[in-house]
Design a protein around this motif. Structure first.
Motif, PDB file in Angstrom:
ATOM      1  N   UNK A   1       0.862  -1.180   0.000  1.00  0.00           N
ATOM      2  CA  UNK A   1       0.000   0.000   0.000  1.00  0.00           C
ATOM      3  C   UNK A   1       0.899   1.230   0.000  1.00  0.00           C
ATOM      4  N   UNK A   2       0.891   1.972  -1.092  1.00  0.00           N
ATOM      5  CA  UNK A   2       1.764   3.142  -1.228  1.00  0.00           C
ATOM      6  C   UNK A   2       1.253   4.332  -0.428  1.00  0.00           C
ATOM      7  N   UNK A   3      -0.055   4.445  -0.294  1.00  0.00           N
ATOM      8  CA  UNK A   3      -0.615   5.595   0.416  1.00  0.00           C
ATOM      9  C   UNK A   3      -2.046   5.302   0.838  1.00  0.00           C
ATOM     10  N   UNK A   4      -2.412   5.822   2.010  1.00  0.00           N
ATOM     11  CA  UNK A   4      -3.796   5.853   2.481  1.00  0.00           C
ATOM     12  C   UNK A   4      -4.245   7.295   2.282  1.00  0.00           C
TER      13      UNK A   4
ATOM     14  N   UNK B   1      -8.075   4.754   8.859  1.00  0.00           N
ATOM     15  CA  UNK B   1      -6.691   4.945   8.406  1.00  0.00           C
ATOM     16  C   UNK B   1      -5.691   4.499   9.472  1.00  0.00           C
ATOM     17  N   UNK B   2      -6.033   4.688  10.750  1.00  0.00           N
ATOM     18  CA  UNK B   2      -5.116   4.319  11.831  1.00  0.00           C
ATOM     19  C   UNK B   2      -4.851   2.813  11.817  1.00  0.00           C
ATOM     20  N   UNK B   3      -5.915   2.026  11.744  1.00  0.00           N
ATOM     21  CA  UNK B   3      -5.761   0.565  11.727  1.00  0.00           C
ATOM     22  C   UNK B   3      -5.099   0.091  10.441  1.00  0.00           C
ATOM     23  N   UNK B   4      -5.457   0.711   9.337  1.00  0.00           N
ATOM     24  CA  UNK B   4      -4.878   0.297   8.053  1.00  0.00           C
ATOM     25  C   UNK B   4      -3.392   0.617   8.000  1.00  0.00           C
ATOM     26  N   UNK B   5      -3.001   1.753   8.559  1.00  0.00           N
ATOM     27  CA  UNK B   5      -1.574   2.101   8.614  1.00  0.00           C
ATOM     28  C   UNK B   5      -0.822   1.100   9.494  1.00  0.00           C
ATOM     29  N   UNK B   6      -1.411   0.731  10.629  1.00  0.00           N
ATOM     30  CA  UNK B   6      -0.765  -0.230  11.520  1.00  0.00           C
ATOM     31  C   UNK B   6      -0.563  -1.577  10.835  1.00  0.00           C
ATOM     32  N   UNK B   7      -1.526  -1.957   9.984  1.00  0.00           N
ATOM     33  CA  UNK B   7      -1.452  -3.260   9.317  1.00  0.00           C
ATOM     34  C   UNK B   7      -0.536  -3.263   8.106  1.00  0.00           C
ATOM     35  N   UNK B   8      -0.363  -2.115   7.459  1.00  0.00           N
ATOM     36  CA  UNK B   8       0.372  -2.078   6.188  1.00  0.00           C
ATOM     37  C   UNK B   8       1.634  -1.220   6.222  1.00  0.00           C
ATOM     38  N   UNK B   9       1.745  -0.327   7.189  1.00  0.00           N
ATOM     39  CA  UNK B   9       2.878   0.585   7.230  1.00  0.00           C
ATOM     40  C   UNK B   9       2.776   1.748   6.267  1.00  0.00           C
ATOM     41  N   UNK B  10       1.641   1.888   5.590  1.00  0.00           N
ATOM     42  CA  UNK B  10       1.488   2.942   4.577  1.00  0.00           C
ATOM     43  C   UNK B  10       1.286   4.305   5.230  1.00  0.00           C
ATOM     44  N   UNK B  11       1.785   5.372   4.604  1.00  0.00           N
ATOM     45  CA  UNK B  11       1.555   6.719   5.132  1.00  0.00           C
ATOM     46  C   UNK B  11       0.130   7.188   4.870  1.00  0.00           C
TER      47      UNK B  11
END
Length: 288
Positions: free
Chosen positions: A70-73, A86-96
């Motif tokens: 994932x390049x970006x959220x 976005x918080x959970x998705x960033x934690x799962x993928x590391x995406x900014x």
């Protein structure tokens, strides 16, 4: 407008080769069938408006992403039906998290459409013309304030599609709720979109808009008709906002009255700026 069948919550729908839509389980009078998250790309992806803080929806998104980078959220605006996941998705993928500017509103008025997401903190704020890109896709920011002060739409340059967030939706006009919502800015943003030649809009709620310029033209006309209604009511004498809404919105779902009051207030503030209306003693009147 009512949905004609059960919405496909959590099921990926391919809209075009580079775009997949996933519906969140948050239907309401303000969100229609729910918030639509769009996943753009094939090998690496961007996730646009991951939606509410709902574990099942985040799991559905991760299933569609299926281990891809994932390049970006990407966030169009800071309402809690669009940005909290976005918080959970960033934690799962590391995406900014990128896109709309952070904003914290202190407002004693009713919160309609969706409350603000107090925890929204982007890693990168985008402005008009800024872009994020991956393999085969480029998302360019279009500043479209009005629904919120920080609202952005995003153009997929390779296919001339626009992710219009809540600024333009096929099922309903957007709520414009002061002080963050601004009718003057909203109308200017619609005029900006009218000058573009985009092929299709993918909104945050409702179906794809296949003839976007026609819809935007109609939305501008609708708002101008509302303005005309307001001016005619003010010509008859001082008017409280609630009384104006009762006369202007005959037959609508009563649950939508708070939203209608906020949009009428936004029109009145715009008219006041233009020297056509004034307020005093909780009533609005035509300018002398």
């Amino acid at each position: 407008m009512a949905a004609t069948s059960d919405p496909p919550i959590g099921i990926p729908i391919l809209l075009e080769p580079m775009v997949t839509r996933v519906l969140a389980p948050n239907p309401s009078p303000y969100t229609f069938t729910g918030t639509q998250t769009h996943i753009v790309g094939t090998r690496d992806v961007a996730v646009i408006d991951p939606g509410p803080a709902d574990t099942a929806h985040v799991d559905a998104l991760l299933a569609v992403i299926d281990g891809r980078r994932v390049s970006a959220i990407v966030i169009t605006h800071h309402h809690r039906d669009h940005s909290p996941a976005a918080v959970s998705l960033k934690a799962a993928t590391g995406a900014p998290i990128v896109g709309a500017a952070p904003f914290h509103l202190s407002d004693d008025g009713p919160q309609v459409d969706a409350a603000f997401d107090p925890d929204y903190v982007p890693d990168l704020v985008l402005a008009e013309g800024d872009a994020v890109a991956g393999e085969g896709w480029t998302l360019e920011a279009i500043a479209t304030p009005g629904h919120t002060s920080n609202h952005l739409a995003f153009a997929l340059l390779e296919t001339k599609a626009v992710f219009s967030g809540d600024h333009v939706m096929g099922w309903s006009t957007s709520v414009v709720s002061p002080p963050d919502g601004d009718m003057t800015a909203y109308m200017a943003s619609l005029e900006k979109l009218m000058k573009r030649d985009d092929r299709v809009y993918y909104p945050g709620h409702g179906e794809a808009v296949e003839k976007p310029q026609r819809l935007v033209r109609g939305m501008l006309g609708h708002r101008k008709q509302r303005e005309g209604q307001i001016l005619r009511l003010l010509a008859a004498g001082p008017q409280p906002v609630a009384a104006m809404v009762e006369r202007m919105y005959v037959g609508i779902d009563a649950r939508l009255f708070p939203a209608a009051e906020r949009s009428v207030l936004a029109h009145l503030i715009d008219l006041e700026r233009r020297g056509l209306a004034s307020v005093g003693d909780d009533a609005w009147r035509a300018a002398a």
